[in-house]
Design a protein around this motif. Structure first.
Motif, PDB file in Angstrom:
ATOM      1  N   VAL A  15       0.837  -1.198   0.000  1.00 49.38           N
ATOM      2  CA  VAL A  15       0.000   0.000   0.000  1.00 49.38           C
ATOM      3  C   VAL A  15       0.872   1.247   0.000  1.00 49.38           C
ATOM      4  CG1 VAL A  15      -1.550   1.376   1.456  1.00 49.38           C
ATOM      5  CG2 VAL A  15      -2.060  -1.023   1.022  1.00 49.38           C
ATOM      6  N   VAL A  58      -5.343  -5.136  -0.593  1.00 42.31           N
ATOM      7  CA  VAL A  58      -6.139  -4.687   0.547  1.00 42.31           C
ATOM      8  C   VAL A  58      -6.260  -5.797   1.589  1.00 42.31           C
ATOM      9  CG1 VAL A  58      -8.507  -4.109   1.227  1.00 42.31           C
ATOM     10  CG2 VAL A  58      -7.424  -2.904  -0.685  1.00 42.31           C
ATOM     11  N   ARG A  59      -6.523  -7.007   1.140  1.00 39.21           N
ATOM     12  CA  ARG A  59      -6.649  -8.130   2.077  1.00 39.21           C
ATOM     13  C   ARG A  59      -5.335  -8.388   2.807  1.00 39.21           C
ATOM     14  NH1 ARG A  59     -10.269 -11.859  -1.974  1.00 39.21           N
ATOM     15  NH2 ARG A  59     -12.314 -11.341  -1.086  1.00 39.21           N
ATOM     16  N   GLU A  62      -3.077  -6.201   3.497  1.00 34.03           N
ATOM     17  CA  GLU A  62      -2.886  -5.110   4.453  1.00 34.03           C
ATOM     18  C   GLU A  62      -3.735  -5.339   5.703  1.00 34.03           C
ATOM     19  OE1 GLU A  62      -0.508  -1.538   4.742  1.00 34.03           O
ATOM     20  OE2 GLU A  62      -0.578  -3.249   3.363  1.00 34.03           O
ATOM     21  N   ALA A  99      -5.306   0.647   4.292  1.00 36.23           N
ATOM     22  CA  ALA A  99      -5.975   0.203   3.065  1.00 36.23           C
ATOM     23  C   ALA A  99      -7.121   1.134   2.709  1.00 36.23           C
ATOM     24  CB  ALA A  99      -6.476  -1.232   3.243  1.00 36.23           C
ATOM     25  N   LEU A 138      -7.791   3.500  -0.649  1.00 37.48           N
ATOM     26  CA  LEU A 138      -9.031   3.526  -1.424  1.00 37.48           C
ATOM     27  C   LEU A 138      -9.519   4.961  -1.622  1.00 37.48           C
ATOM     28  CD1 LEU A 138     -11.077   1.574  -2.713  1.00 37.48           C
ATOM     29  CD2 LEU A 138     -12.367   1.653  -0.578  1.00 37.48           C
ATOM     30  N   CYS A 165     -13.614  -3.688  -3.288  1.00 36.66           N
ATOM     31  CA  CYS A 165     -12.660  -3.394  -2.209  1.00 36.66           C
ATOM     32  C   CYS A 165     -13.369  -2.662  -1.069  1.00 36.66           C
ATOM     33  CB  CYS A 165     -11.508  -2.541  -2.729  1.00 36.66           C
ATOM     34  SG  CYS A 165     -10.351  -3.421  -3.792  1.00 36.66           S
ATOM     35  N   LEU A 175     -13.726  -3.825   2.839  1.00 33.41           N
ATOM     36  CA  LEU A 175     -13.214  -3.001   3.938  1.00 33.41           C
ATOM     37  C   LEU A 175     -14.329  -2.566   4.882  1.00 33.41           C
ATOM     38  CD1 LEU A 175     -10.592  -0.860   1.996  1.00 33.41           C
ATOM     39  CD2 LEU A 175     -10.124  -2.487   3.835  1.00 33.41           C
TER      40      LEU A 175
END
Length: 345
Positions: free
Chosen positions: A88, A116-117, A119, A128, A132, A154, A158
């Motif tokens: 990230v 993202v996952r 992180e 994350a 975004l 995403c 989140l």
């Protein structure tokens, strides 16, 4: 196990600034490589190769290899360097430098969900979400819709991790703007509902009202007028204790214009009369004139031409005949030739 060279972004950036190289263009010129190569390495699209390493050591002397780079294990030797997930931090540094999405993301946007996952699994969910929020505004008009859809996914993921994060609400609001502009109204509404839920959780009236009006705009764009009206009504209830506020007055104008659009002319007259009075108390001549012009439209549609003429006359008197452009705009609003778009910010 095989090994790869990875850029130390913090150290590299600091060394570049100390050397007076504050742009990718300046770095690339000093390193004698392509500017795109510099951008791709910084944002994590590409691992540094021999030309980049040699150029960096030349441009940023007396920095040494260990100051700028690290050697890390590549646990899967069958995975190409350009398939490895950037961090990230790398992505955010890259987009801040280039003000555009990384090339790999527009080609394979599903990889961002993997980033993202990863992180989140490392306990850095907020980072994350910050990513975004930075990525959404960079989705250009010519980018394919599947990129926006992957970004939405995403956001959904989140939200399940950080359902009450104010930063999540901000990311969702930015997402809703992009999705609405692309005509992806159902996805935009989903993003807007998340933002609304977060602000309600934190009991922030101004933010709740703003989220409701954003959601109303999405429903309006999707032709779901009943839901748009419900959202605007709720926003007025939120403003209820502060009926002298600019937000309350502007929201009444919006509701009145929607009532005209849906053929509810008597309700429109009621809303717009209140809105005009509110704006007059606030001393806002322009908004008062807009309210009068809309009232003129509503009265004309009800068949009351005398009231319509009086309202238009009052509207024009508020702006003055010398402002020809505004006079023309108000006449067009009154005649229904121009769509009224209130400023709610």
């Amino acid at each position: 196990m095989s090994f790869i060279v990875r850029l130390k972004n913090d150290a590299f950036g600091k060394a570049a600034r100390l050397a007076g190289l504050r742009s990718n263009y300046a770095l690339a010129k000093k390193m004698e490589i392509n500017r795109s190569t510099v951008a791709r390495v910084i944002c994590g699209d590409l691992n540094p190769g021999s030309a980049f390493i040699a150029g960096a050591l030349h441009a940023l002397s007396p920095m040494q290899f260990d100051d700028l780079f690290e050697i890390v294990g590549a646990h899967d030797p069958d995975v190409r360097d350009d398939e490895r997930l950037p961090s990230v931090f790398q992505i955010r540094r890259g987009i801040r430098s280039t003000q555009r999405l990384p090339g790999w993301f527009t080609d394979r946007p599903e990889r961002l969900l993997d980033v993202v996952r990863a992180e989140v699994s490392n306990g850095r969910g907020e980072k994350a979400v910050e990513l975004l929020a930075e990525v959404w505004p960079l989705v250009a008009d010519d980018v394919d819709d599947h990129v926006a859809r992957r970004l939405h996914e995403c956001g959904v993921y989140l939200t399940s991790v950080l359902p009450t994060s104010p930063l999540m609400a901000r990311a969702c609001r930015l997402g809703a703007i992009v999705l609405r502009a692309r005509g992806l109204h159902r996805l935009a509404a989903a993003q807007g509902l998340v933002a609304l839920a977060v602000h309600r959780e934190h009991d922030d009236p101004d933010a709740v009202a703003s989220a409701l009006l954003d959601l109303a705009e999405t429903y309006h764009a999707d032709g779901r007028m009943h839901r748009a009206i419900v959202c605007v009504d709720e926003a007025l209830e939120v403003y209820g204790p502060h009926q002298s506020s600019v937000g309350f007055a502007r929201t009444l104008l919006l509701l009145g214009s929607i009532m005209i659009e849906t053929g509810r002319y008597d309700s429109a007259v009621e809303c717009l009369t209140q809105a005009t009075s509110a704006h007059e108390r606030l001393g806002n001549a322009v908004s008062s004139a807009e309210g009068r012009a809309l009232l003129s439209r509503a009265h004309r549609l009800l068949g009351d031409d005398d009231a319509a003429s009086r309202d238009l006359h009052h509207a024009l008197a508020l702006v003055g005949e010398a402002d020809h452009a505004e006079v023309r705009r108000l006449r067009e609003v009154s005649a229904g030739v121009r769509q009224f778009t209130p400023i709610l910010a």
